[in-house]
Write an enzyme that holds these catalytic residues in place. Sequence first.
Site, PDB file in Angstrom:
ATOM      1  CG  ASP A 282      73.243  23.407  38.540  1.00  0.00           C
ATOM      2  OD1 ASP A 282      72.528  23.680  39.533  1.00  0.00           O
ATOM      3  OD2 ASP A 282      73.749  22.290  38.380  1.00  0.00           O
TER       4      ASP A 282
HETATM    5  O1  KHP Z   1      73.557  25.506  47.815  1.00  0.00           O
HETATM    6  N1  KHP Z   1      72.842  24.527  47.717  1.00  0.00           N
HETATM    7  O2  KHP Z   1      72.196  24.150  48.688  1.00  0.00           O
HETATM    8  C1  KHP Z   1      72.802  23.813  46.526  1.00  0.00           C
HETATM    9  C2  KHP Z   1      72.154  22.603  46.486  1.00  0.00           C
HETATM   10  C3  KHP Z   1      72.149  21.856  45.312  1.00  0.00           C
HETATM   11  C4  KHP Z   1      72.760  22.344  44.216  1.00  0.00           C
HETATM   12  O3  KHP Z   1      72.820  21.534  43.104  1.00  0.00           O
HETATM   13  C5  KHP Z   1      72.300  21.898  41.944  1.00  0.00           C
HETATM   14  O4  KHP Z   1      70.947  22.296  42.061  1.00  0.00           O
HETATM   15  C6  KHP Z   1      70.130  21.499  41.245  1.00  0.00           C
HETATM   16  C7  KHP Z   1      69.102  22.382  40.651  1.00  0.00           C
HETATM   17  O5  KHP Z   1      68.144  21.660  39.965  1.00  0.00           O
HETATM   18  C8  KHP Z   1      71.068  20.868  40.258  1.00  0.00           C
HETATM   19  O6  KHP Z   1      70.638  19.631  39.752  1.00  0.00           O
HETATM   20  C9  KHP Z   1      72.283  20.702  41.051  1.00  0.00           C
HETATM   21  O7  KHP Z   1      73.431  20.582  40.248  1.00  0.00           O
HETATM   22  C10 KHP Z   1      73.392  23.543  44.236  1.00  0.00           C
HETATM   23  C11 KHP Z   1      73.415  24.295  45.405  1.00  0.00           C
END
Ligand code: KHP
Length: 786
Positions: A282
């Site tokens: 993740d």
């Molecule tokens: O920094 N960001 O913008 C950010 C946005 C979403 C994020 O969530 C994660 O990213 C997704 C990747 O598929 C996962 O399902 C989720 O847990 C993690 C980081």
Amino acid sequence: MASITGTVVLAIAGLSAAQLTGRGFPDCSQGPLKNNKVCDLSLDPLTRATALISAFTLDEKLNRVPRLGLPAYTWWQEALHGVAGSPGVNFSDHGPFSVATSFPQPILMGAAFDDQLIMDVATVVSTEARAFNNDDRAGLDFWTPNINPFKDPRWGRGQETPGEDPFHLSSYVHALILGLQGGLNPKYKRVIATCKHFAAYDMEDWNGNFRYQWDAHVNSQDLAEYYMPPFQSCARDSNVGSFMCSYNALNGVPTCADPYLLQTILREHWGWTNEEQYVTSDCDAIQNIYLPHKYRETREASVAAALNAGTDLDCGTVYQHHLPAALEQGLFNVSTLDQALVRMYSSLVRVGYFDGLRVPFRNLTAADVNTKASQDLAYKAAAEGITLLKNDGTLPMKITSDMTVLIVGGYADATTQMQGNYAGIAPYLHSPTWALNHTGAKVYTATGPGGQGNPTTDSWLAVWNWAPKADVIIYADGIDNSVEAEGNDRNSIAWTGAQLDMIGQLAEYGKPMVVLQMGGGQLDSSPIASNPNISALIWGGYPGQSGGEALIDTITGKNAPAGRLPVTQYPADYITQIPMTDMSLRPNATSGSPGRTYQWYTGTPIYDYGYGLHYTNFTASIQSPGDGFAISDLMSNCTEKYKDKCAFTTISVDVKNAGAVTSDYVTLGFLAGTHGPAPHPNKRLVAYTRLHSVTGGSSSTASLKMTLGGLGRVDETGSRWLYPGDYALMIDTQPLAMANFTLTGDAVCLDDWPQPPTPQRQDSDYFVGGYGSSYDGQVLVDGNVP
Ligand SMILES: O=[N+]([O-])c1ccc(O[C@@H]2O[C@@H](CO)[C@H](O)[C@H]2O)cc1
């Protein structure tokens, strides 16, 4: 999801841009790649990817600066319910590729209990994804689905899942992956799907526990019985192309650094091979191994722990920055890095990334996006999931041009709100008001902040003015992403006082009144259920681009509702009885836990899992599978490699529509009885199928396929057994039919669960340090992964 703008690195040392195709995939007809075996279509993906990686220098492997004519490749695409906004997806500002079909959130599609529907939806999503790829607007791997079971009603991301039941999730995700990837083992996968978040991830931010640092304590029984089956379905039974390890730790070990999860269970126990499938972290989860998990003392040790455990790709930047020093320190072998790269690139071989225009999907264009058929399917998906929870007989109700309708609430004229999270840009978003206006009726709409906000006070006077004149009052509200979201669990599962006040005042007019309960997580709707002045209650989830039409059509009867709740609707005080951090499913007298999910909950739900009314009455009769079975006989007929997959029997259920209205009927088969280790669950879903358009007075036959695994129960070590004892198969939540049978003989193990190393985490694994930054916002592009 917050938007992320990653820097797109397109470094092609030694090559001119002319050697790229200009369409986002490598050109095998010229340049350095031409003579690399990765371009040889006669070879298998592993050989091809291995040839490519062996042409990388060590520096290229570590820093991923392509020299070989590889265009930049962004690994992070999302497509939870349609091609979605994400770092690798680039919607056009206008014209072709400015939109993609926006289906309902999985929680509503789960309520349809229709695996064929799910496969059809996923096929549209993968078709549109390939079309986007052909225009260089998306990659070919998509980090969907989210298949963590929706265990606690507070979870902000439960909306992304099909519900709380592990059998349902396993069956749903199988259909979904087949649709996304194009079958079990196609020559070319349509896209690579990714099952996430592996594993036991189901909390965002509760009472000081954050997803990035949370250590989920799960015993082997709950792990194997509840948290794992959807992932087993992905890896072992559906051949999914990719897995994502989660932010949380599991029993002391951050999942992305856990060889027990990523190697022993995923690759060895489930036979998920070493090629054509990769594990990604993740986003920033590898950084989190260091901080805030404090699992290793240095960033170098943390990245090495992840790579050695089997995390092939870093959605983040710590691999890029810290693998070189980790290698110098001897913390991993280059062969492990090679293996990670081979897994990633053989995955791309499998989607035809290197095969240019020979791949059949290269014909897909913008004309294949947002077709009339996909629009119809988006409507159908919403209509099938919408669930009728209360009806005093008022519905269905014609809405004609001579009528006056008052619709009030945060969802009355909702558009993007109806998409939920991880959405794309829809071609249109038809609100309930839009749909009402198309009936020709006189419509007065009072909106306001959605979620648990109230209609704007400005419109209240008008509401009270219109209410006496209205022929029907609709209240459309509930929760939305301002209340349940990524990073945000709920701290109440009740309607707010202000919402109930508004509902109560509107109900006092004594008009036909319908409440539309919207959102992914459930609210305790007992005040609505018990108010005699409220005619009907409908749960609409997040219904997507055609949600308004599907909701209003359900009120008018154009759509006969047949959805079923894919989660339990608990009383509001449930959340005072169990902390979110309690991962146990079974009730516990010592902790005071009333148990989780319909299988173990000892209280009385407001609406049970699987509940849903119709505009007609159904009766069912069941063909008995037989009275008694010897376990030895069942096993002697079982020739599957994985014993739990062996068939037990197919039960025929004769379903009769005893009323007048043509309707679908979801046939749910639950199993109860005293077999296997105590305590025994209330019941558990073991089969389901949706019958379509059963006309009044006629019958239809549902075939419920039952497996030995479905009969099996899980012991305290996590192993699944077939036990002697009494079994009762029940059709529907309030059983319409039942069949009893017994199993005799000695218990037989169907699945010998691999035991975790003990202890899972040494005290010396912890270190005490300060907190660093979390996600640093730069990820994703080849050139900086892994
Ligand atoms: O920094 N960001 O913008 C950010 C946005 C979403 C994020 O969530 C994660 O990213 C997704 C990747 O598929 C996962 O399902 C989720 O847990 C993690 C980081």
